[in-house]
Design a protein around this motif. Structure first.
Motif, PDB file in Angstrom:
ATOM      1  N   TYR A  64       0.834  -1.198   0.000  1.00 42.21           N
ATOM      2  CA  TYR A  64       0.000   0.000   0.000  1.00 42.21           C
ATOM      3  C   TYR A  64       0.873   1.254   0.000  1.00 42.21           C
ATOM      4  CZ  TYR A  64      -4.325  -2.566   1.140  1.00 42.21           C
ATOM      5  OH  TYR A  64      -5.412  -3.385   1.119  1.00 42.21           O
ATOM      6  N   ARG A  65       0.409   2.275  -0.701  1.00 41.96           N
ATOM      7  CA  ARG A  65       1.044   3.587  -0.632  1.00 41.96           C
ATOM      8  C   ARG A  65       0.416   4.390   0.516  1.00 41.96           C
ATOM      9  NH1 ARG A  65       1.680   1.980  -5.835  1.00 41.96           N
ATOM     10  NH2 ARG A  65       3.739   2.432  -6.750  1.00 41.96           N
ATOM     11  N   PRO A  66       1.104   5.426   1.013  1.00 40.42           N
ATOM     12  CA  PRO A  66       0.612   6.165   2.182  1.00 40.42           C
ATOM     13  C   PRO A  66      -0.822   6.669   2.049  1.00 40.42           C
ATOM     14  CG  PRO A  66       2.880   6.755   1.748  1.00 40.42           C
ATOM     15  CD  PRO A  66       2.468   5.866   0.618  1.00 40.42           C
ATOM     16  N   ALA A  67      -1.217   7.130   0.858  1.00 38.60           N
ATOM     17  CA  ALA A  67      -2.564   7.682   0.686  1.00 38.60           C
ATOM     18  C   ALA A  67      -3.661   6.649   0.952  1.00 38.60           C
ATOM     19  CB  ALA A  67      -2.721   8.257  -0.716  1.00 38.60           C
ATOM     20  N   ALA A  68      -3.321   5.374   0.859  1.00 35.81           N
ATOM     21  CA  ALA A  68      -4.308   4.313   1.059  1.00 35.81           C
ATOM     22  C   ALA A  68      -4.340   3.819   2.501  1.00 35.81           C
ATOM     23  CB  ALA A  68      -4.003   3.146   0.116  1.00 35.81           C
ATOM     24  N   MET A  69      -3.577   4.473   3.389  1.00 36.25           N
ATOM     25  CA  MET A  69      -3.519   4.051   4.786  1.00 36.25           C
ATOM     26  C   MET A  69      -4.026   5.142   5.707  1.00 36.25           C
ATOM     27  SD  MET A  69       0.090   1.930   4.988  1.00 36.25           S
ATOM     28  CE  MET A  69       1.082   3.140   4.107  1.00 36.25           C
ATOM     29  N   SER A  70      -4.474   4.754   6.900  1.00 28.60           N
ATOM     30  CA  SER A  70      -4.929   5.717   7.898  1.00 28.60           C
ATOM     31  C   SER A  70      -3.728   6.423   8.524  1.00 28.60           C
ATOM     32  CB  SER A  70      -5.714   4.999   8.995  1.00 28.60           C
ATOM     33  OG  SER A  70      -4.838   4.187   9.775  1.00 28.60           O
ATOM     34  N   GLY A  71      -4.004   7.511   9.270  1.00 30.11           N
ATOM     35  CA  GLY A  71      -2.918   8.235   9.928  1.00 30.11           C
ATOM     36  C   GLY A  71      -2.152   7.356  10.895  1.00 30.11           C
ATOM     37  N   GLY A  72      -2.874   6.536  11.659  1.00 25.26           N
ATOM     38  CA  GLY A  72      -2.208   5.644  12.595  1.00 25.26           C
ATOM     39  C   GLY A  72      -1.344   4.608  11.892  1.00 25.26           C
ATOM     40  N   GLN A  73      -1.838   4.090  10.775  1.00 24.89           N
ATOM     41  CA  GLN A  73      -1.048   3.116  10.002  1.00 24.89           C
ATOM     42  C   GLN A  73       0.206   3.764   9.431  1.00 24.89           C
ATOM     43  OE1 GLN A  73      -4.077   1.817   7.255  1.00 24.89           O
ATOM     44  NE2 GLN A  73      -4.593   0.022   8.485  1.00 24.89           N
ATOM     45  N   ARG A  74       0.081   4.995   8.956  1.00 24.12           N
ATOM     46  CA  ARG A  74       1.253   5.674   8.402  1.00 24.12           C
ATOM     47  C   ARG A  74       2.306   5.891   9.489  1.00 24.12           C
ATOM     48  NH1 ARG A  74      -2.819   8.487   5.121  1.00 24.12           N
ATOM     49  NH2 ARG A  74      -2.980  10.179   6.659  1.00 24.12           N
ATOM     50  N   GLN A  75       1.874   6.237  10.713  1.00 19.79           N
ATOM     51  CA  GLN A  75       2.852   6.413  11.789  1.00 19.79           C
ATOM     52  C   GLN A  75       3.494   5.085  12.167  1.00 19.79           C
ATOM     53  OE1 GLN A  75       4.249   8.969  11.843  1.00 19.79           O
ATOM     54  NE2 GLN A  75       3.998  10.077  13.743  1.00 19.79           N
ATOM     55  N   ARG A  76       2.766   3.985  12.076  1.00 19.18           N
ATOM     56  CA  ARG A  76       3.361   2.674  12.366  1.00 19.18           C
ATOM     57  C   ARG A  76       4.408   2.326  11.305  1.00 19.18           C
ATOM     58  NH1 ARG A  76      -2.300  -0.065  13.007  1.00 19.18           N
ATOM     59  NH2 ARG A  76      -1.224  -2.067  12.819  1.00 19.18           N
ATOM     60  N   VAL A  77       4.150   2.703  10.059  1.00 19.77           N
ATOM     61  CA  VAL A  77       5.174   2.539   9.015  1.00 19.77           C
ATOM     62  C   VAL A  77       6.394   3.382   9.356  1.00 19.77           C
ATOM     63  CG1 VAL A  77       5.728   2.908   6.571  1.00 19.77           C
ATOM     64  CG2 VAL A  77       3.492   1.987   7.204  1.00 19.77           C
ATOM     65  N   ALA A  78       6.167   4.612   9.845  1.00 17.58           N
ATOM     66  CA  ALA A  78       7.276   5.504  10.191  1.00 17.58           C
ATOM     67  C   ALA A  78       8.119   4.925  11.335  1.00 17.58           C
ATOM     68  CB  ALA A  78       6.742   6.886  10.574  1.00 17.58           C
ATOM     69  N   VAL A  79       7.477   4.283  12.311  1.00 16.74           N
ATOM     70  CA  VAL A  79       8.227   3.630  13.391  1.00 16.74           C
ATOM     71  C   VAL A  79       9.065   2.490  12.837  1.00 16.74           C
ATOM     72  CG1 VAL A  79       8.020   2.278  15.513  1.00 16.74           C
ATOM     73  CG2 VAL A  79       6.582   4.296  15.192  1.00 16.74           C
TER      74      VAL A  79
END
Length: 226
Positions: free
Chosen positions: A143-158
């Motif tokens: 998935y690309r970032p636009a297809a994920m929720s804010g919480g999911q994007r932060q989990r990717v960032a971690v």
């Protein structure tokens, strides 16, 4: 937990500008962080939190004092040495995830290692996949970032922050852009990754709910440790 300091700063100062236009933001900071700590950095806006994080992350040199990590004198190191050290030993998580929009979750996680090496490898892809599994996003690898929720994007960032197996992760308001449920999920993840990896996390936050979940609190006020 090891009793030897991972990171030490002594009499750390930072002044911007010169002469009458100068402004001192940090005044003689003394701090030690040990391997495996989970610490919160507290203070109102303008207290010097971001400046301190930026110095600890080797993105900014102090005006005075000492800054050592893993036995390396970072205050005296060249820009090239500091960049290499940062890539190998420090991870970052920001309030706004700063994921690259055209890359998948897997490619974003892999980016710190691929950027350092100048290429992607199978081992990098495997580690990135393992990290996404660890943060509960095994089904979001493509998935690309636009297809994920804010919480999911932060989990990717971690996960991205942990890609190069750093000894220190600096998180600047990592839950500041999230609702309470998502913020709690990200903080639970950070706590778990801290325990599992032994990586030291320093989290800058205005949120007392988040800081209370850290085992140590460090507070700045007008550039001084409280």
């Amino acid at each position: 937990m090891s009793q030897e300091a991972l990171l030490t700063v002594r009499n750390l100062t930072k002044t911007f500008g010169e002469g009458e236009a100068s402004a001192t933001v940090l005044h003689g900071i003394d701090l030690d962080f040990r391997p495996g700590e989970l610490a919160a950095l507290l203070g109102p806006s303008g207290s010097g939190k971001s400046t301190l994080l930026t110095i600890l992350g080797t993105l900014l040199k102090p005006s005075g004092g000492t800054h050592e990590m893993l036995g390396v004198d970072l205050a005296a190191a060249s820009d090239t040495e500091r960049t290499r050290f940062r890539n190998e030993h420090i991870g970052f998580v920001f309030q706004f995830h700063h994921l690259l929009p055209d890359l998948t979750a897997l490619e974003n996680v892999m980016m710190p290692a691929a950027a350092s090496a100048g290429r992607e490898t199978g081992a990098m892809r495997s580690r990135a996949a393992e990290l996404l599994d660890a943060v509960g996003l095994a089904d979001r690898r493509g998935y690309r970032p636009a297809a994920m929720s804010g919480g999911q994007r932060q989990r990717v960032a971690v996960a991205r922050a942990l890609m190069n197996q750093p000894e220190l992760v600096l998180a600047d308001e990592p839950t500041g852009n999230l609702d309470r449920q998502s913020a709690d999920q990200v903080m639970t993840l950070i706590s778990r990754m801290n325990a599992e990896t032994g990586c030291c996390f320093l989290i800058s936050t205005h949120d007392e709910h988040i800081s209370a979940r850290c085992r140590r609190q460090v507070e700045l006020l007008d550039g001084h440790l409280v």
